[in-house]
Write an enzyme that holds these catalytic residues in place. Structure first.
Site, mmCIF file in Angstrom:
data_model
loop_
_atom_site.group_PDB
_atom_site.id
_atom_site.type_symbol
_atom_site.label_atom_id
_atom_site.label_comp_id
_atom_site.label_asym_id
_atom_site.label_seq_id
_atom_site.Cartn_x
_atom_site.Cartn_y
_atom_site.Cartn_z
ATOM 1 N N ASN A 256 3.167 -0.197 -11.743
ATOM 2 C CA ASN A 256 2.776 -0.131 -10.336
ATOM 3 C C ASN A 256 2.702 1.297 -9.810
ATOM 4 O O ASN A 256 1.925 1.596 -8.905
ATOM 5 C CB ASN A 256 3.772 -0.925 -9.476
ATOM 6 C CG ASN A 256 3.198 -2.250 -8.996
ATOM 7 O OD1 ASN A 256 2.012 -2.513 -9.144
ATOM 8 N ND2 ASN A 256 4.042 -3.087 -8.421
ATOM 9 N N CYS A 257 3.514 2.183 -10.378
ATOM 10 C CA CYS A 257 3.617 3.544 -9.836
ATOM 11 C C CYS A 257 2.280 4.300 -9.819
ATOM 12 O O CYS A 257 1.955 4.931 -8.812
ATOM 13 C CB CYS A 257 4.678 4.338 -10.593
ATOM 14 S SG CYS A 257 6.342 3.645 -10.393
#
Length: 199
Positions: free
Chosen positions: A58-59
């Site tokens: 997700n980062c």
């Protein structure tokens, strides 16, 4: 609840309107290693975006989102800092290998000693990682907004921009407050006895 849990609960204090701690960290920015300290945040608005770790899933989507809106942050006189518990060396490789992270023009700050994740209350002791925390810091070093997510839930940086504009507005207009869903240019409220019970 154990004695330790009671002690930890009692020691938790709200971070809003508290001063950021003195710190020194290494970061990677546009092909260079740089040092970032609390003094770099002084005198301007800052947005600290904590993420669990480099090379996660997700980062990169969040960094890309911040990168696509970076010009607007700069227009507002604010600097963006991405913080993870990795080293600045990891951030260099991450920036060079991820198409999404490669768009970042702001500092990618390493916090391998966990000084920042602990100071901002987003450290996960069992994992050595950070929660997804976003903090807007005023030019005088006070935390004005905070948002902390479960790591499975990515953020929307347009909401951070909205909160930044609101924080800047009320800083410039101390007798006004921004109501729910306030956006730039919308009406604000002036708290007074006359408003009590009429909204």
């Amino acid at each position: 609840m154990s004695l330790l849990e009671n002690s930890l609960q009692a020691d938790r204090r709200p971070l809003i309107n508290t001063r950021i701690p003195a710190f020194k960290a290494q970061a990677y920015r546009e092909g260079k290693f740089i040092e970032v300290t609390d003094k770099d945040l002084a005198g301007k608005w800052s947005v600290l975006i904590f993420m669990p770790a480099a090379f996660t899933f997700n980062c990169p989507t969040e960094i890309e989102d911040a990168a696509e809106h970076y010009a607007e942050f700069q227009t507002l006189g604010a600097e963006v800092y991405i913080v993870t518990t990795d080293t600045h060396f990891s951030h260099k490789v991450w920036h060079e290998t991820s198409p999404a992270v490669g768009k970042a023009r702001f500092p990618l700050v390493g916090d391998p000693t966990h000084q920042l994740t602990r100071a901002f209350g987003v450290h996960i002791d069992e994992e050595g990682l950070a929660l997804r925390g976003t903090f807007i810091v005023s030019p005088d070093g006070l935390i004005k907004t905070m948002e902390v997510h479960d790591n499975a839930i990515a953020r929307d940086v347009t909401e951070t921009l909205r909160k930044l504009k609101a924080a800047q507005y009320v800083a410039a207009h101390p007798n006004e407050v921004c109501p729910a869903k306030w956006n730039e240019g919308a009406k604000t409220l002036k708290p007074s006895l006359d408003l009590v019970g009429k909204i």
